[in-house]
Motif scaffolding. Structure first.
Motif, mmCIF file in Angstrom:
data_model
loop_
_atom_site.group_PDB
_atom_site.id
_atom_site.type_symbol
_atom_site.label_atom_id
_atom_site.label_comp_id
_atom_site.label_asym_id
_atom_site.label_seq_id
_atom_site.Cartn_x
_atom_site.Cartn_y
_atom_site.Cartn_z
ATOM 1 N N GLU A 38 -18.136 36.178 -41.895
ATOM 2 C CA GLU A 38 -18.048 37.168 -42.963
ATOM 3 C C GLU A 38 -18.806 38.464 -42.665
ATOM 4 O O GLU A 38 -18.678 39.432 -43.404
ATOM 5 C CB GLU A 38 -18.574 36.569 -44.269
ATOM 6 N N HIS A 39 -19.619 38.466 -41.611
ATOM 7 C CA HIS A 39 -20.437 39.632 -41.289
ATOM 8 C C HIS A 39 -20.275 39.967 -39.804
ATOM 9 O O HIS A 39 -20.968 39.417 -38.961
ATOM 10 C CB HIS A 39 -21.908 39.358 -41.625
ATOM 11 N N PRO A 40 -19.359 40.873 -39.480
ATOM 12 C CA PRO A 40 -19.041 41.154 -38.078
ATOM 13 C C PRO A 40 -20.205 41.714 -37.259
ATOM 14 O O PRO A 40 -20.172 41.637 -36.035
ATOM 15 C CB PRO A 40 -17.887 42.146 -38.142
ATOM 16 N N ASN A 41 -21.237 42.250 -37.893
ATOM 17 C CA ASN A 41 -22.370 42.769 -37.129
ATOM 18 C C ASN A 41 -23.359 41.674 -36.736
ATOM 19 O O ASN A 41 -24.252 41.890 -35.938
ATOM 20 C CB ASN A 41 -23.106 43.863 -37.909
ATOM 21 N N ALA A 42 -23.177 40.503 -37.286
ATOM 22 C CA ALA A 42 -24.080 39.387 -36.971
ATOM 23 C C ALA A 42 -23.518 38.580 -35.809
ATOM 24 O O ALA A 42 -22.307 38.466 -35.633
ATOM 25 C CB ALA A 42 -24.252 38.492 -38.187
ATOM 26 N N CYS A 43 -24.424 38.047 -35.013
ATOM 27 C CA CYS A 43 -23.998 37.216 -33.901
ATOM 28 C C CYS A 43 -25.043 36.142 -33.631
ATOM 29 O O CYS A 43 -26.223 36.314 -33.950
ATOM 30 C CB CYS A 43 -23.766 38.047 -32.646
ATOM 31 N N LYS A 44 -24.603 35.074 -33.058
ATOM 32 C CA LYS A 44 -25.509 34.007 -32.662
ATOM 33 C C LYS A 44 -25.863 34.220 -31.197
ATOM 34 O O LYS A 44 -24.994 34.519 -30.384
ATOM 35 C CB LYS A 44 -24.842 32.645 -32.844
ATOM 36 N N CYS A 45 -27.115 34.089 -30.888
ATOM 37 C CA CYS A 45 -27.535 34.186 -29.496
ATOM 38 C C CYS A 45 -27.332 32.817 -28.854
ATOM 39 O O CYS A 45 -27.765 31.792 -29.393
ATOM 40 C CB CYS A 45 -28.992 34.613 -29.406
ATOM 41 N N VAL A 46 -26.673 32.791 -27.739
ATOM 42 C CA VAL A 46 -26.373 31.548 -27.044
ATOM 43 C C VAL A 46 -27.636 31.053 -26.344
ATOM 44 O O VAL A 46 -28.306 31.801 -25.638
ATOM 45 C CB VAL A 46 -25.230 31.765 -26.022
ATOM 46 N N SER A 47 -27.959 29.790 -26.569
ATOM 47 C CA SER A 47 -29.159 29.209 -25.976
ATOM 48 C C SER A 47 -28.875 28.671 -24.569
ATOM 49 O O SER A 47 -27.730 28.573 -24.147
ATOM 50 C CB SER A 47 -29.698 28.089 -26.864
ATOM 51 N N VAL A 48 -29.952 28.327 -23.896
ATOM 52 C CA VAL A 48 -29.891 27.776 -22.540
ATOM 53 C C VAL A 48 -30.259 26.303 -22.624
ATOM 54 O O VAL A 48 -31.171 25.926 -23.362
ATOM 55 C CB VAL A 48 -30.911 28.504 -21.623
ATOM 56 N N THR A 49 -29.564 25.452 -21.879
ATOM 57 C CA THR A 49 -29.908 24.036 -21.864
ATOM 58 C C THR A 49 -29.648 23.420 -20.495
ATOM 59 O O THR A 49 -28.793 23.891 -19.752
ATOM 60 C CB THR A 49 -29.138 23.234 -22.928
ATOM 61 N N THR A 50 -30.393 22.368 -20.220
ATOM 62 C CA THR A 50 -30.183 21.624 -18.977
ATOM 63 C C THR A 50 -29.276 20.423 -19.187
ATOM 64 O O THR A 50 -28.914 19.763 -18.218
ATOM 65 C CB THR A 50 -31.526 21.131 -18.400
ATOM 66 N N ARG A 51 -28.918 20.144 -20.423
ATOM 67 C CA ARG A 51 -28.051 18.981 -20.644
ATOM 68 C C ARG A 51 -26.631 19.310 -20.207
ATOM 69 O O ARG A 51 -26.228 20.476 -20.214
ATOM 70 C CB ARG A 51 -28.100 18.512 -22.088
ATOM 71 N N PRO A 52 -25.870 18.288 -19.839
ATOM 72 C CA PRO A 52 -24.478 18.560 -19.439
ATOM 73 C C PRO A 52 -23.639 18.949 -20.656
ATOM 74 O O PRO A 52 -23.933 18.531 -21.774
ATOM 75 C CB PRO A 52 -24.005 17.223 -18.854
ATOM 76 N N PRO A 53 -22.607 19.739 -20.429
ATOM 77 C CA PRO A 53 -21.760 20.128 -21.560
ATOM 78 C C PRO A 53 -20.978 18.938 -22.105
ATOM 79 O O PRO A 53 -20.592 18.035 -21.363
ATOM 80 C CB PRO A 53 -20.815 21.171 -20.963
ATOM 81 N N ARG A 54 -20.760 18.955 -23.403
ATOM 82 C CA ARG A 54 -19.891 17.964 -24.042
ATOM 83 C C ARG A 54 -18.450 18.399 -23.786
ATOM 84 O O ARG A 54 -18.195 19.555 -23.442
ATOM 85 C CB ARG A 54 -20.199 17.896 -25.533
ATOM 86 N N PRO A 55 -17.492 17.496 -23.974
ATOM 87 C CA PRO A 55 -16.097 17.837 -23.657
ATOM 88 C C PRO A 55 -15.565 19.086 -24.352
ATOM 89 O O PRO A 55 -14.754 19.808 -23.789
ATOM 90 C CB PRO A 55 -15.314 16.599 -24.116
ATOM 91 N N ASP A 56 -16.030 19.372 -25.569
ATOM 92 C CA ASP A 56 -15.497 20.516 -26.318
ATOM 93 C C ASP A 56 -16.339 21.783 -26.170
ATOM 94 O O ASP A 56 -16.077 22.771 -26.838
ATOM 95 C CB ASP A 56 -15.375 20.152 -27.799
ATOM 96 N N GLU A 57 -17.335 21.781 -25.275
ATOM 97 C CA GLU A 57 -18.231 22.924 -25.129
ATOM 98 C C GLU A 57 -17.885 23.763 -23.899
ATOM 99 O O GLU A 57 -17.460 23.234 -22.885
ATOM 100 C CB GLU A 57 -19.679 22.461 -25.013
ATOM 101 N N GLU A 58 -18.114 25.083 -24.051
ATOM 102 C CA GLU A 58 -17.869 26.011 -22.950
ATOM 103 C C GLU A 58 -19.162 26.720 -22.564
ATOM 104 O O GLU A 58 -19.920 27.149 -23.439
ATOM 105 C CB GLU A 58 -16.836 27.054 -23.366
ATOM 106 N N GLY A 60 -21.585 29.523 -21.707
ATOM 107 C CA GLY A 60 -21.642 30.905 -22.142
ATOM 108 C C GLY A 60 -21.197 31.113 -23.570
ATOM 109 O O GLY A 60 -21.429 32.177 -24.146
ATOM 110 N N GLU A 61 -20.552 30.124 -24.165
ATOM 111 C CA GLU A 61 -20.138 30.242 -25.562
ATOM 112 C C GLU A 61 -20.970 29.322 -26.450
ATOM 113 O O GLU A 61 -21.497 29.748 -27.465
ATOM 114 C CB GLU A 61 -18.653 29.921 -25.718
ATOM 115 N N ASP A 62 -21.065 28.061 -26.068
ATOM 116 C CA ASP A 62 -21.851 27.098 -26.842
ATOM 117 C C ASP A 62 -23.310 27.096 -26.376
ATOM 118 O O ASP A 62 -24.221 27.052 -27.189
ATOM 119 C CB ASP A 62 -21.243 25.701 -26.714
ATOM 120 N N HIS A 63 -23.496 27.094 -25.101
ATOM 121 C CA HIS A 63 -24.807 27.166 -24.446
ATOM 122 C C HIS A 63 -24.570 27.739 -23.052
ATOM 123 O O HIS A 63 -23.451 27.757 -22.559
ATOM 124 C CB HIS A 63 -25.433 25.764 -24.246
ATOM 125 N N TYR A 64 -25.663 28.163 -22.418
ATOM 126 C CA TYR A 64 -25.622 28.410 -20.992
ATOM 127 C C TYR A 64 -26.149 27.123 -20.369
ATOM 128 O O TYR A 64 -27.288 26.724 -20.625
ATOM 129 C CB TYR A 64 -26.505 29.599 -20.587
#
Length: 167
Positions: A38-58, A60-64
């Protein structure tokens, strides 16, 4: 008007840093997703993790998704606003990404645990902190149990952590 809007609508200036915190399963991601939609000026900052991605995660989008060595390098070079280890995996908030988004006038929304929120508040005293309470302990447990990826041990651990965070 929803509770989320009541809090967020108080944020008048662009470039604001907002930290959403609360127990696992409380609905932080839902609040953030709805607000950003609802607020186009707001954004979520993508976090960094060492865990492996889950099947539905990308990446740079869900985590680095980074190696343990890369994560340790980020810590040593002070490139994370905050970081935490949960089990064998590290999670952190990239400092440069937050600063770049804020300088561009974006309202940056972070989803971090209580300890991480406190660390960031020390570094960024202008940050707005919002703690989301579970609707009830029974509902929180139901939500955690509905996640098929969580073991009984993980569920118990998250419920214990939730009690510490709320009290």
């Amino acid at each position: 008007m929803s509770v989320e809007k009541t809090y967020f609508d108080k944020i008048a200036e662009y470039g604001q840093l907002v930290i959403i915190s609360g127990p696992s399963g409380v609905g932080k991601s839902t609040v953030i997703t709805n607000y950003i939609a609802e607020h186009p000026n707001a954004c979520k900052c993508v976090s960094v993790t060492t865990r492996p991605p889950r099947p539905d995660e990308e990446d740079g989008e869900d985590h680095y998704f980074v190696s343990h060595q890369e994560f340790e390098q980020l810590i040593r070079s002070q490139q994370l606003l905050e970081y935490v280890y949960r089990g064998q995996n590290g999670y952190g908030t990239p400092k440069n990404a937050v600063e770049k988004l804020r300088r561009a006038g974006r309202n940056v929304i972070l989803d971090v645990d209580v300890v991480g929120a406190t660390k960031i508040r020390t570094l960024c005293p202008d940050a707005t902190l919002i703690f989301i309470m579970p609707p009830s302990w029974e509902e929180l447990e139901r939500r955690l149990r509905s996640d098929a990826t969580k073991t009984e041990e993980k569920i118990r651990s998250e419920l214990e952590t939730a009690q510490e965070e709320v009290l």
